[in-house]
Design an enzyme around this catalytic site. Structure first.
Site, PDB file in Angstrom:
ATOM      1  N   LYS A  82       7.966   8.367 -37.534  1.00 58.57           N
ATOM      2  CA  LYS A  82       7.557   9.015 -38.629  1.00 58.57           C
ATOM      3  C   LYS A  82       6.179   8.966 -38.892  1.00 58.57           C
ATOM      4  O   LYS A  82       5.480  10.224 -39.196  1.00 58.57           O
ATOM      5  CB  LYS A  82       8.314   8.519 -40.046  1.00 58.57           C
ATOM      6  N   GLY A 113      13.003  10.247 -45.873  1.00 54.73           N
ATOM      7  CA  GLY A 113      13.905  10.723 -46.601  1.00 54.73           C
ATOM      8  C   GLY A 113      13.862  11.662 -47.702  1.00 54.73           C
ATOM      9  O   GLY A 113      13.427  12.848 -47.543  1.00 54.73           O
TER      10      GLY A 113
HETATM   11  N1  HSE Z   1      16.927   3.973 -40.451  1.00 52.82           N
HETATM   12  C1  HSE Z   1      15.842   4.548 -41.038  1.00 52.82           C
HETATM   13  C2  HSE Z   1      15.537   3.309 -42.378  1.00 52.82           C
HETATM   14  C3  HSE Z   1      16.291   5.807 -42.030  1.00 52.82           C
HETATM   15  O1  HSE Z   1      15.938   2.179 -42.090  1.00 52.82           O
HETATM   16  O2  HSE Z   1      14.583   3.643 -43.034  1.00 52.82           O
HETATM   17  C4  HSE Z   1      16.486   7.004 -41.244  1.00 52.82           C
HETATM   18  O3  HSE Z   1      14.997   7.228 -40.899  1.00 52.82           O
END
Ligand code: HSE
Length: 437
Positions: free
Chosen positions: A205, A134
């Site tokens: 990621k 994020g």
């Molecule tokens: N769903 C992800 C999380 C956020 O829970 O970190 C978006 O990548």
């Protein structure tokens, strides 16, 4: 100065945040970028809501393809998600000579190689800071801030949903299922939480970070992916007694013969800063040979934290839009013709210390049998706890921490331990990382 024109695909949580922050901080962002960045068109299935958010000056449509074809648009911001329509839109935007900013980790982890190759051919940028952790500028840090270093490893808490669940399980001693239901009720976890709880989102990621850290193509299909859905609250408790916390880590590690790329629940020493990252927060620890350990912490999701990353990319793209494509920052940090073919190692070759929990019959010689199996495979024991059997039971929990051993040998040991008459059921194995730089 002539504004740079942005077409926004999707104005949900992150898209709405992007519009709000761009509008609120317009003056400072323009001073940084050198020219105004303006959203001129938005595509969203919910046209009415989109219209309410952006006002009358912005074109609003439900036809995303019309934006990627629009000659008036310089940058496409893709916030639709998924691998299908998003792939078509991104590829079409690139073919039409537009730069792309995306938060779509799944798309890049799976199709990144073809997307970056197409962007290279067309001389456009594809920026993806918002795809990993994020609002934390981890892509920028790995790609640029640490570019003097030979990066040795990185380990991240890169999924807020699972970190929230693990924190609640530890704090309240609750089961995974109970906390997941509560997280869904509160809106922290998706109605279909599979991508988060099974480690897939974290693996997307980790795949992207591994590529940038080591200069290798994206290889999501070779990542080892394990989530937290079968994690038992008792293991969180035993880990705590031994001075460890259990976190879902995305790990990328350089070895002599390849790269480890794995996501799994991991015991890490409680005294590490990263072990104390709680709730939905994210953090990534990166070890470089020159800088040593560096830690990046912040919000891994949410409207404005993610918008912060999207807009940072918009500023970067705006600054570099007129530069010679050869002189821009490479998509994967290394020049495209300098990517390495260092393989992703099969899990069997990975070496980690392990936490093993077994239910053993409480009688002489049982532990001797277990330790002999480990010794024969050259697996050394670092610590052990054994509880008394509960009243009326003849089996007790035994927890062993091993020194670093090869996955293949640990597998063989588990197989042999489970075959012992005196051992009840399956052995629980959780990998450990010292993260001590
Ligand atoms: N769903 C992800 C999380 C956020 O829970 O970190 C978006 O990548």
């Amino acid at each position: 100065m002539k504004p740079i024109n942005v077409g926004l695909l999707g104005i949900g949580t992150v898209g709405g945040g992007t519009h709000a922050v761009l509008t609120r901080n317009q003056e400072e962002i323009t001073r940084r970028a050198g020219r105004p960045i303006q959203i001129v068109a938005v595509a969203d299935r919910n046209v009415e809501r989109a219209r309410e958010l952006v006002g009358a000056d912005v074109t609003v449509t439900d036809d995303a393809f019309s934006l990627v074809k629009d000659p008036n648009i310089d940058i496409i911001v893709e916030l639709i998600g998924g691998y299908t329509t998003a792939l078509d839109l991104v590829m079409m935007a690139i073919e039409n000579g537009k730069h792309v900013v995306t938060a779509n980790k799944a798309l890049l982890a799976v199709h990144g190689n073809e997307i970056f190759a197409a962007a290279q051919r067309k001389g456009v940028m594809v920026a993806f800071e918002a795809a990993v952790a994020g609002g934390i500028p981890i892509i920028k840090a790995l790609r640029e801030g640490l570019s003097a270093n030979r990066i040795q490893w990185l380990a991240g808490i890169i999924n807020g949903t699972t970190n929230f669940i693990l924190s609640e399980m530890r704090d309240k001693g609750l089961s995974f299922e109970t906390v997941l239901k509560e997280a869904q009720r509160l809106g922290y976890a998706e109605a279909d939480p599979t991508f988060d709880i099974e480690g897939i989102d974290a693996a997307h990621k980790a795949t992207l970070m591994a590529s940038i850290a080591f200069g290798i193509p994206v290889q999501f299909d070779k990542a080892h992916v394990e989530g937290i859905s079968s994690l038992d609250a008792i293991d969180i408790k035993y880990a705590e007694q031994l001075g460890y916390r259990i976190k879902l880590l995305g790990i990328a590690k350089r070895q002599v013969n390849g790269v480890e790329l794995r996501v799994h629940p991991t015991l890490i020493p409680t005294k590490r800063l990263i072990a104390n990252v709680e709730g939905a927060m994210n953090a990534v620890l990166v070890q470089g040979d020159a800088v040593g350990a560096t830690l990046y912490y912040g919000k891994g999701a949410g409207a404005e934290p993610t918008a912060s990353a999207v807009i940072a990319d918009l500023v970067d793209v705006t600054r570099l839009a007129t530069a010679d494509p050869q002189n821009r920052v490479p998509h994967l940090a290394f020049q495209p013709d300098q990517l390495s073919d260092l393989p992703i190692l099969p899990l069997e070759e990975v070496e980690t210390a392990c936490y093993l929990r077994l239910r053993a019959l409480d009688k002489p010689g049982v532990l001797a049998d277990v330790t002999r199996i480990l010794a024969d495979l050259n697996i050394s024991i670092e610590a052990m706890i054994q509880n008394e059997p509960a009243e009326g039971e003849d089996h007790a929990d035994v927890v062993l921490l091993t020194h670093v051993a090869r996955e293949k040998d640990i597998n063989a040991a588990i197989h042999k331990i489970e075959a012992l008459q005196s051992i009840h059921g399956k052995v629980t194995r959780i990998r450990m990382e010292a993260l001590n730089g």
